[in-house]
Design a protein around this motif. Structure first.
Motif, short mmCIF file in Angstrom:
data_model
loop_
_atom_site.label_atom_id
_atom_site.label_comp_id
_atom_site.label_asym_id
_atom_site.label_seq_id
_atom_site.Cartn_x
_atom_site.Cartn_y
_atom_site.Cartn_z
N GLU A 1 0.82 -1.20 0.00
CA GLU A 1 0.00 0.00 0.00
C GLU A 1 0.86 1.26 0.00
O GLU A 1 0.60 2.22 -0.73
N ALA A 2 1.93 1.24 0.82
CA ALA A 2 2.82 2.41 0.89
C ALA A 2 3.54 2.64 -0.42
O ALA A 2 3.74 3.78 -0.85
N GLY A 3 3.95 1.55 -1.07
CA GLY A 3 4.64 1.69 -2.35
C GLY A 3 3.75 2.26 -3.43
O GLY A 3 4.15 3.16 -4.19
N VAL A 4 2.52 1.76 -3.54
CA VAL A 4 1.58 2.27 -4.54
C VAL A 4 1.22 3.72 -4.23
O VAL A 4 1.11 4.56 -5.14
N GLU A 5 1.07 4.05 -2.94
CA GLU A 5 0.76 5.43 -2.55
C GLU A 5 1.90 6.36 -2.94
O GLU A 5 1.68 7.48 -3.39
N ALA A 6 3.14 5.89 -2.78
CA ALA A 6 4.30 6.72 -3.14
C ALA A 6 4.30 7.00 -4.65
O ALA A 6 4.62 8.12 -5.08
#
Length: 275
Positions: free
Chosen positions: A103-108
């Protein structure tokens, strides 16, 4: 004289001349448990930093993505080295769990803008035998009509590529498969399937709870080997509320992660030392 028939309208989703060009970004999951004994035994904090021929195994994955020419941006989640930093566009702090890191990677990636036709390739950083050719093949042949695509590899392909390799397999009517260590998602749909995916992962060690979520019919078909890939796709699509597809690939490297010394030795044998 015969009159010319009007040309049938093109389908923008299926016609290669009118279909929108898919753009690819990647999230590489390079986090891990700081207390991982396997990593500690090799002098690093997390597994993707274990060296193979003097280079972190994560570096082989990143080089394959870059060399494919298919991936425009890479977000890397987890601890890095200067060599890793040189190949990524965005660094993301390890959030502790696979789904949180995803989730954090896609958000970044989203913070720098996502194109409507952009899809995200999510790759674990512990499949160093992945090649640029394999990345290209998977992306070019992935179904375009799915919000989630999960490659699987037949047991015979794994054993042909790496004789004696030990993987976890599941048998359905279509064959015996191991799961890949990468998948493709539509970032616009991530909010629809992550909550249910978390619920499934939380229930993985509670058989009765998992049975209640998946359904007795699917479990019975699996036990009796009557389950098909198509039926499994339909069930996963229903559970996650997104169109999900399995993609059978012959690339054994996709299903061969490094999580023990025997796997590390296998990777060292198949990868060429580099200066």
């Amino acid at each position: 004289m015969n009159q010319a028939q009007p040309e049938a309208p093109r389908n923008p989703r299926t016609d290669p001349e009118t279909a929108p060009v898919t753009r690819w970004s990647a999230v590489v999951l390079g986090g891990g448990d700081p207390g991982d004994a396997f990593a500690a035994a090799h002098g690093v904090n997390v597994k993707p930093l274990i060296p193979i021929h003097g280079q972190p195994m994560a570096l082989y994955v990143l080089k394959a993505l870059r060399a494919s020419g298919q991936v425009s941006r890479i977000a890397y989640v987890g601890p890095t080295t200067p060599a890793i930093d040189a190949l990524v566009d965005t660094r993301v702090t390890d959030h502790g769990t696979l789904l949180s890191n995803l989730e954090a990677g896609v958000e970044a990636l989203g913070q720098t803008g996502l194109h409507p036709n952009e899809r995200v390739l999510v790759v674990t950083a512990d499949i160093p035998m992945l090649s640029a050719t394999q990345v290209t093949d998977v992306l070019q042949n992935a179904p375009r009509d799915a919000g989630l695509v999960y490659p699987v590899v037949r047991r015979e392909d794994c054993q042909a590529a790496y004789p004696g390799v030990k993987r976890t397999y599941a048998t359905v009517r279509d064959g015996t498969f191991t799961g890949g260590n990468l998948f493709i998602l539509d970032p616009a749909l991530i909010g629809q399937f992550l909550p249910k995916l978390r619920e499934l992962l939380d229930a993985r060690k509670a058989p009765l709870k998992m049975a209640g979520i998946i359904g007795g019919g699917i479990l019975f078909d699996f036990i009796t080997r009557r389950l098909t890939v198509q039926k499994l796709e339909d069930k996963v699509s229903q559970l996650l509320n997104v169109p999900a597809r399995a993609m059978i690939t012959s690339h054994a490297a996709i299903g061969t992660d490094v999580d023990k010394d025997a796997d590390l030795q296998l990777a060292e044998q198949h990868l060429t030392p580099r200066a």
